[in-house]
Design an enzyme around this catalytic site. Structure first.
Site, PDB file in Angstrom:
ATOM      1  N   GLY A  40       0.837  -1.205   0.000  1.00 32.69           N
ATOM      2  CA  GLY A  40       0.000   0.000   0.000  1.00 32.69           C
ATOM      3  C   GLY A  40       0.869   1.250   0.000  1.00 32.69           C
ATOM      4  CG  HIS A  41       3.243   2.265   3.437  1.00 32.37           C
ATOM      5  ND1 HIS A  41       3.257   1.158   4.244  1.00 32.37           N
ATOM      6  CD2 HIS A  41       2.651   3.247   4.154  1.00 32.37           C
ATOM      7  CE1 HIS A  41       2.717   1.457   5.412  1.00 32.37           C
ATOM      8  NE2 HIS A  41       2.323   2.716   5.385  1.00 32.37           N
ATOM      9  CD  GLU A 152      -9.725   6.834  -2.068  1.00 33.69           C
ATOM     10  OE1 GLU A 152     -10.287   5.729  -2.280  1.00 33.69           O
ATOM     11  OE2 GLU A 152      -9.940   7.836  -2.755  1.00 33.69           O
ATOM     12  CB  SER A 189      -3.264  -2.396   7.832  1.00 34.14           C
ATOM     13  OG  SER A 189      -2.931  -1.902   9.108  1.00 34.14           O
TER      14      SER A 189
END
Ligand code: PAF
Length: 282
Positions: A40-41, A152, A189
């Protein structure tokens, strides 16, 4: 072969590095993180690279945004691994200050985006968004980015940062990027690393809950309380401990009386000792 990013640990050094870039006319996109980086990062870094000549990443586990009973001490950390991942993703600059560097003795200023910080995660994590807004504004001031990139998944956080930028006249663009998911739908996450195998299975219920509620919306259900009750039930049945499921206006995050396309369905739940959040657009 990627070149190694420059790593800065002090506020004055990073501000000087940024000033140097500005003198050379280079634009900067900034990805604030708390480290333990995942795909995600990396998608945020990729977006940053598309937008500006230079890319900066901050790695700082911000104590101001953790409540006294929260998981600050347990928050996963891997600075060396993160630096390697930033290098692989093509970041130019990493800022990884100590707590004392960002909050020296006597530090006493905090920033609060009052209305948007109420409800949802704000209701369950008092002071959390004050801590987020404070560190984000401080990092913006040190790095003077032209754009800042946020995921998001933390949808309320993104809305709060946008509002802060508008309210305070910050001269940068706030960019939101889609959630990156595991194959089974679990939103990526850093906290997922704390899940044991059975918790990992329960954790997929957040995305499933959003999917089942969205399916009911597609089938004609327009009552927000029916949709959110559906989501709560799916999470609870899987053994997660739901904190909330809420349908909100996608822009203002106000509550809604009737479900409509474009609104956001947001959920939070505890799985074992880990608190997870997720959201989808209706
Ligand atoms: O989303 C996060 O990782 C954090 O809340 C942020 C924006 C880096 C501020 O500490």
């Amino acid at each position: 072969m990627s070149t190694r990013p420059s790593v800065y640990r002090t506020a004055s050094e990073v501000a000087e590095a940024r000033a140097q870039m500005s003198r050379q006319g280079e634009s900067l996109a900034f990805v604030p993180t708390m480290g333990f980086l995942h795909r995600g990062h990396l998608s945020l870094i990729a977006e940053a690279r598309r937008r500006c000549r230079r890319t900066a990443v901050s790695i700082f586990v911000n104590p101001l945004q953790f409540g006294p009973s929260e998981d600050l001490a347990r928050y996963p950390r891997d600075l060396e691994g993160d630096i390697d991942k930033c290098a692989g993703a093509g970041a130019d600059l990493i800022f990884c200050p100590t707590v004392e560097e960002l909050y020296p003795p006597g530090f006493q200023t905090q920033v609060e985006v009052t209305e948007l910080s109420k409800g949802l995660c704000g209701e369950h994590r008092p002071g959390h968004f004050r801590g987020v807004a404070t560190v984000v504004l401080k990092l913006f001031n040190l790095l003077s980015p032209d754009a800042a990139i946020f995921g998001e998944k933390d949808y309320q956080q993104l809305s709060i940062v946008r509002q802060m930028a508008r309210d305070l006249g910050l001269r940068l663009e706030i960019v939101g990027c889609p959630i990156v998911r595991e194959d089974d739908g679990l939103a990526m996450s850093s906290r997922n690393s704390g899940l044991d195998p059975s918790e990992r299975r329960q954790a997929t219920s957040l995305y499933r809950a959003l999917g089942v509620a969205r399916h009911r919306f597609a089938a004609g259900e327009r009552d927000p309380s029916v949709l959110t009750a559906t989501a709560i039930e799916v999470m609870a049945q899987a053994g997660a401990r739901p904190e909330y499921a809420e349908l909100r206006d996608g822009r203002t995050l106000q509550t809604v009386n009737q479900a409509e396309r474009g609104q956001r369905l947001l959920v939070a739940a505890h799985v074992g000792r880990t608190r997870l959040i997720d959201n989808v657009e209706l």
